[in-house]
Design a protein around this motif. Structure first.
Motif, PDB file in Angstrom:
ATOM      1  N   ARG A  94     112.282 -88.309  -4.681  1.00 38.48           N
ATOM      2  CA  ARG A  94     112.138 -90.519  -4.820  1.00 38.48           C
ATOM      3  C   ARG A  94     110.044 -90.130  -4.884  1.00 38.48           C
ATOM      4  NH1 ARG A  94     114.695 -94.564  -0.950  1.00 38.48           N
ATOM      5  NH2 ARG A  94     113.389 -95.933  -2.167  1.00 38.48           N
ATOM      6  N   VAL A  95     109.636 -89.314  -4.198  1.00 34.64           N
ATOM      7  CA  VAL A  95     108.351 -89.350  -4.587  1.00 34.64           C
ATOM      8  C   VAL A  95     107.200 -88.382  -4.952  1.00 34.64           C
ATOM      9  CG1 VAL A  95     107.340 -90.958  -1.826  1.00 34.64           C
ATOM     10  CG2 VAL A  95     107.173 -88.843  -2.247  1.00 34.64           C
ATOM     11  N   GLY A 116     105.045 -85.988  -7.317  1.00 32.29           N
ATOM     12  CA  GLY A 116     104.251 -86.446  -8.475  1.00 32.29           C
ATOM     13  C   GLY A 116     103.521 -87.634  -7.750  1.00 32.29           C
ATOM     14  N   ARG A 117     104.340 -88.700  -6.606  1.00 32.82           N
ATOM     15  CA  ARG A 117     102.963 -90.249  -6.821  1.00 32.82           C
ATOM     16  C   ARG A 117     103.056 -89.856  -5.787  1.00 32.82           C
ATOM     17  NH1 ARG A 117     106.923 -94.774  -7.926  1.00 32.82           N
ATOM     18  NH2 ARG A 117     108.601 -93.557  -6.516  1.00 32.82           N
ATOM     19  N   ALA A 118     102.394 -88.987  -4.540  1.00 32.43           N
ATOM     20  CA  ALA A 118     102.390 -88.900  -3.557  1.00 32.43           C
ATOM     21  C   ALA A 118     102.315 -87.599  -2.833  1.00 32.43           C
ATOM     22  CB  ALA A 118     103.457 -89.457  -2.150  1.00 32.43           C
ATOM     23  N   ASP A 119     101.205 -86.952  -2.326  1.00 35.81           N
ATOM     24  CA  ASP A 119     100.953 -86.196  -1.427  1.00 35.81           C
ATOM     25  C   ASP A 119     101.948 -85.796  -0.903  1.00 35.81           C
ATOM     26  OD1 ASP A 119     100.093 -83.749  -0.431  1.00 35.81           O
ATOM     27  OD2 ASP A 119      98.274 -84.299   0.894  1.00 35.81           O
ATOM     28  N   LEU A 120     102.915 -84.004  -0.279  1.00 33.86           N
ATOM     29  CA  LEU A 120     104.258 -84.095   0.520  1.00 33.86           C
ATOM     30  C   LEU A 120     103.401 -84.258   1.640  1.00 33.86           C
ATOM     31  CD1 LEU A 120     106.938 -82.692  -2.537  1.00 33.86           C
ATOM     32  CD2 LEU A 120     106.281 -84.758  -1.598  1.00 33.86           C
ATOM     33  N   GLY A 121     102.439 -83.607   1.367  1.00 34.43           N
ATOM     34  CA  GLY A 121     102.178 -82.647   2.956  1.00 34.43           C
ATOM     35  C   GLY A 121     102.026 -83.969   3.851  1.00 34.43           C
ATOM     36  N   LYS A 122     100.843 -85.190   3.442  1.00 34.91           N
ATOM     37  CA  LYS A 122     101.428 -86.632   3.826  1.00 34.91           C
ATOM     38  C   LYS A 122     102.243 -86.915   4.388  1.00 34.91           C
ATOM     39  CE  LYS A 122      98.912 -90.572   2.297  1.00 34.91           C
ATOM     40  NZ  LYS A 122      98.065 -91.490   1.368  1.00 34.91           N
ATOM     41  N   VAL A 123     103.492 -87.178   3.120  1.00 37.24           N
ATOM     42  CA  VAL A 123     104.319 -87.530   2.944  1.00 37.24           C
ATOM     43  C   VAL A 123     104.814 -86.967   4.354  1.00 37.24           C
ATOM     44  CG1 VAL A 123     106.611 -87.946   2.437  1.00 37.24           C
ATOM     45  CG2 VAL A 123     104.534 -88.448   1.205  1.00 37.24           C
ATOM     46  N   LYS A 128     100.785 -93.649 -11.771  1.00 35.84           N
ATOM     47  CA  LYS A 128      99.873 -93.958 -10.074  1.00 35.84           C
ATOM     48  C   LYS A 128     100.216 -93.740  -8.722  1.00 35.84           C
ATOM     49  CE  LYS A 128      99.486 -98.666  -8.778  1.00 35.84           C
ATOM     50  NZ  LYS A 128     100.314 -98.262  -7.650  1.00 35.84           N
ATOM     51  N   GLN A 129      99.157 -93.615  -8.128  1.00 37.25           N
ATOM     52  CA  GLN A 129      99.960 -92.408  -6.539  1.00 37.25           C
ATOM     53  C   GLN A 129     100.915 -93.806  -5.984  1.00 37.25           C
ATOM     54  OE1 GLN A 129      99.333 -89.074  -5.888  1.00 37.25           O
ATOM     55  NE2 GLN A 129      99.923 -89.277  -8.096  1.00 37.25           N
ATOM     56  N   LEU A 130     101.450 -93.686  -4.793  1.00 33.56           N
ATOM     57  CA  LEU A 130     101.738 -94.435  -4.233  1.00 33.56           C
ATOM     58  C   LEU A 130     100.856 -94.933  -2.669  1.00 33.56           C
ATOM     59  CD1 LEU A 130     106.009 -92.956  -4.041  1.00 33.56           C
ATOM     60  CD2 LEU A 130     105.099 -95.469  -5.094  1.00 33.56           C
ATOM     61  N   SER A 131     101.389 -96.556  -2.203  1.00 30.86           N
ATOM     62  CA  SER A 131      99.517 -96.291  -1.564  1.00 30.86           C
ATOM     63  C   SER A 131     100.436 -95.675  -0.526  1.00 30.86           C
ATOM     64  CB  SER A 131      99.405 -98.079  -1.173  1.00 30.86           C
ATOM     65  OG  SER A 131     100.960 -98.318  -0.904  1.00 30.86           O
ATOM     66  N   ASP A 132      99.957 -95.556   1.403  1.00 32.63           N
ATOM     67  CA  ASP A 132     100.619 -95.814   2.033  1.00 32.63           C
ATOM     68  C   ASP A 132     101.865 -96.737   2.789  1.00 32.63           C
ATOM     69  OD1 ASP A 132      98.934 -93.187   2.461  1.00 32.63           O
ATOM     70  OD2 ASP A 132      97.647 -94.157   3.418  1.00 32.63           O
ATOM     71  N   ASP A 133     101.717 -97.641   2.303  1.00 32.59           N
ATOM     72  CA  ASP A 133     102.584 -98.965   2.823  1.00 32.59           C
ATOM     73  C   ASP A 133     103.828 -98.558   1.679  1.00 32.59           C
ATOM     74  OD1 ASP A 133     100.771-100.329   4.807  1.00 32.59           O
ATOM     75  OD2 ASP A 133     100.053-101.592   3.082  1.00 32.59           O
ATOM     76  N   GLU A 134     104.380 -98.681   0.874  1.00 30.98           N
ATOM     77  CA  GLU A 134     104.876 -98.264  -0.295  1.00 30.98           C
ATOM     78  C   GLU A 134     105.800 -96.764   0.178  1.00 30.98           C
ATOM     79  OE1 GLU A 134     103.163 -99.957  -4.562  1.00 30.98           O
ATOM     80  OE2 GLU A 134     102.266 -98.046  -4.259  1.00 30.98           O
TER      81      GLU A 134
END
Length: 147
Positions: free
Chosen positions: A127-128, A130-137, A91-97
């Motif tokens: 920590r993220v 596979g669960r978040a786009d690293l570009g966005k992070v 499950k992908q992480l939300s922006d808040d997470e």
């Protein structure tokens, strides 16, 4: 192991005569096998997840390109592949997470300014993945450190 689940899904797609799903799963297994051969490794779940994440990112880029070029038919095909591949990702992480993780890492490392970007990204990435786009992070980390 995730490869076993993918192989079971491939068998199910064959039984159901789901050509689109079968094609996508075969592409995934071929990409994993190619990575095993290129790097002379046995693919772990982490390697498979990285491969899936990379394939999803490539397809998202393709969807944008096809839509910009007025090829909605090809964009829909790529989107269908994204849907199949995304089923294997956590499950992908939300922006808040993501923001909470970034704030926590910044507090732990004591980083400030762009000089701490590498240190923060290294810890957040672990920590993220596979669960978040690293570009966005990366953009969120940069915004936090320059604020």
């Amino acid at each position: 192991m995730i490869k076993d689940r993918i192989r079971e899904d491939m068998k199910a797609a064959m039984r159901e005569h789901d050509a689109a799903r079968l094609s996508t799963i075969r592409l995934l297994l071929a990409a994993v096998k190619q990575r095993e051969i290129d790097e002379r490794i046995e693919a772990t779940d982490a390697v498979v997840m990285e491969t899936i994440t990379k394939m999803v990112k490539q397809r998202r880029d393709s969807v944008e390109q096809y839509r910009a070029g007025g090829r909605e038919d090809l964009a829909q095909k790529e989107q269908a592949e994204i849907d199949v591949l995304s089923g294997y990702l956590p499950k992908q992480l939300s922006d808040d997470e993501i923001a909470a993780i970034i704030d926590e890492v910044i507090a732990q490392t004591g980083a400030s300014g762009m000089a701490g970007m590498g240190k923060v990204m290294g810890a957040v990435k672990a920590r993220v993945t596979g669960r978040a786009d690293l570009g966005k992070v990366s953009a969120l980390v940069k915004a936090r450190l320059t604020a």
